[in-house]
Design a protein around this motif. Sequence first.
Motif, PDB file in Angstrom:
ATOM      1  N   GLU A   7     -22.676   8.398  36.907  1.00  0.00           N
ATOM      2  CA  GLU A   7     -22.063   8.509  38.232  1.00  0.00           C
ATOM      3  C   GLU A   7     -22.551   7.411  39.171  1.00  0.00           C
ATOM      4  O   GLU A   7     -21.890   7.108  40.169  1.00  0.00           O
ATOM      5  N   LYS A   8     -23.697   6.812  38.836  1.00  0.00           N
ATOM      6  CA  LYS A   8     -24.232   5.741  39.674  1.00  0.00           C
ATOM      7  C   LYS A   8     -23.613   4.377  39.373  1.00  0.00           C
ATOM      8  O   LYS A   8     -23.717   3.458  40.194  1.00  0.00           O
ATOM      9  N   LEU A   9     -22.984   4.228  38.200  1.00  0.00           N
ATOM     10  CA  LEU A   9     -22.399   2.937  37.834  1.00  0.00           C
ATOM     11  C   LEU A   9     -21.296   2.497  38.795  1.00  0.00           C
ATOM     12  O   LEU A   9     -21.263   1.330  39.203  1.00  0.00           O
ATOM     13  N   LEU A 215     -28.411   5.148  26.145  1.00  0.00           N
ATOM     14  CA  LEU A 215     -27.196   5.960  26.156  1.00  0.00           C
ATOM     15  C   LEU A 215     -26.022   5.201  25.543  1.00  0.00           C
ATOM     16  O   LEU A 215     -25.148   5.812  24.908  1.00  0.00           O
ATOM     17  N   VAL A 216     -25.997   3.885  25.716  1.00  0.00           N
ATOM     18  CA  VAL A 216     -24.923   3.069  25.140  1.00  0.00           C
ATOM     19  C   VAL A 216     -24.872   3.248  23.631  1.00  0.00           C
ATOM     20  O   VAL A 216     -23.796   3.388  23.039  1.00  0.00           O
ATOM     21  N   LEU A 272     -19.050   2.162  30.771  1.00  0.00           N
ATOM     22  CA  LEU A 272     -18.776   1.657  32.119  1.00  0.00           C
ATOM     23  C   LEU A 272     -17.488   2.255  32.671  1.00  0.00           C
ATOM     24  O   LEU A 272     -17.339   2.393  33.890  1.00  0.00           O
ATOM     25  N   GLN A 273     -16.566   2.611  31.776  1.00  0.00           N
ATOM     26  CA  GLN A 273     -15.315   3.252  32.187  1.00  0.00           C
ATOM     27  C   GLN A 273     -15.452   4.769  32.280  1.00  0.00           C
ATOM     28  O   GLN A 273     -14.462   5.464  32.549  1.00  0.00           O
ATOM     29  N   GLY A 274     -16.663   5.274  32.028  1.00  0.00           N
ATOM     30  CA  GLY A 274     -16.884   6.717  32.133  1.00  0.00           C
ATOM     31  C   GLY A 274     -16.520   7.490  30.895  1.00  0.00           C
ATOM     32  O   GLY A 274     -16.327   8.708  30.948  1.00  0.00           O
TER      33      GLY A 274
END
Length: 327
Positions: A7-9, A215-216, A272-274
Amino acid sequence: MGIQLLEKLPLLKQEIRKVIVGQEAVLDEVLVAMLAGGHCLLEGVPGLAKTLMVRTLSQALHLSFRRIQFTPDLMPTDIIGTEVLEEDHVTGKRFFKFNKGPLFANIILADEINRTPPKTQSALLEAMQEFEVTYAGQTYALDRPFFILATQNPIEQSGTYPLPEAQLDRFLLYVKIGYPSEQEETAILAGTTGTRKVQVQPVLDANDIQQLQQLVREVSIDADLVTFVSRLVRSTRPDTSTIDYVKEWVRWGAGPRAGQALILTAKAHALLQGRYAVTMEDIAAMAYPVLRHRILMNFRAEAEGVHPDKVTEKLLQQVERTATRLS
C-alpha cells in the motif's frame, strides 16, 4: 506486513511525482530494478532529470545517496576508498585505517559511467555483483539495500570507454529515457522557474525495501509463462533460433541470466501493480529493458538501423502465439 508495504508503493510514486513530471515508464522500470535487487543502466541526453529522479527516489526512501561523476582520471580507490596512516595518541603506534569511499551508500548514481577507464569500471563490477569491495586483501560489506543507477550519454561518444558486454550483462535493466511531451515540458517549465519548493517525505526505509525484495521472489508465476520466457530468450540466439530475422540481424543472443532477469523483474512489475501473480503483460513490459543490452546486433543490422528493441518486438509477437497453446 506485506499488504501494508504494498500500500506504500503508490505513496512512494506519489512523492516522487511531486518533483518528477512524466517519465512514468522510466520511473516504473527504475523501481522494478530496485525491488528486484538489481542495478539499472539509464541512457538519455543531458537535461532529462536523471540525477534529480535518483536523488528524489533516495529522499522518498529515506536512504543514503551518493553521486559519483565518472571522469577519465578517476581511479578505483576514488570510489572504493583507501587506507590512510594514522597514529594512536595513547600508545604512539601507527596503523593503517580504511577510509570508505562513496560506494558505501544505499543508492549510488554513477554518472556517465562510460567516461571512466576499464580499471575503474571493473572495480564497480565487484560491488554490483558481490555487494562487497576488497582492498589490500580485506573484504568490506556494502550497505544494504544497495542500488546502482548508472547513466550514459548516447550523443557524445568521443573519449569514452564503452562498457564491455560482460559488464553490461550485470545490469538488470537497460532503461532509455526520452524527451517529455509538450504538456509535460510546459508543466516542467512552470514548476521549476518559480519560488515553489517541494518537500519530499520519506515513505519507506531500508528494512522496508529489503522486505519488499523478499516479497518479490514470493510472487507466483505459472509454469507456462516460465516456458515462454525460456523460449523467448533461446529464440534470440542465431545458432539455435528457428526465426529467420534473428539469424539475419543478431550476432549474439541473450544468455540464461536474461531469463532469470525477465522472470524476476516481471514479478517486481506485478507487485508494483498490486498483483501477486505474473501475467503476460508483465513479461512483455519488462522484455525490452531486459533484452536491450543482451542482444548484440551484427553489422548488417547496424547498417539497416535495426535495434534490439525491434527484435524483441517481433519475438514477442511470434513466440507468444506458441506459448499460448500451453495454457
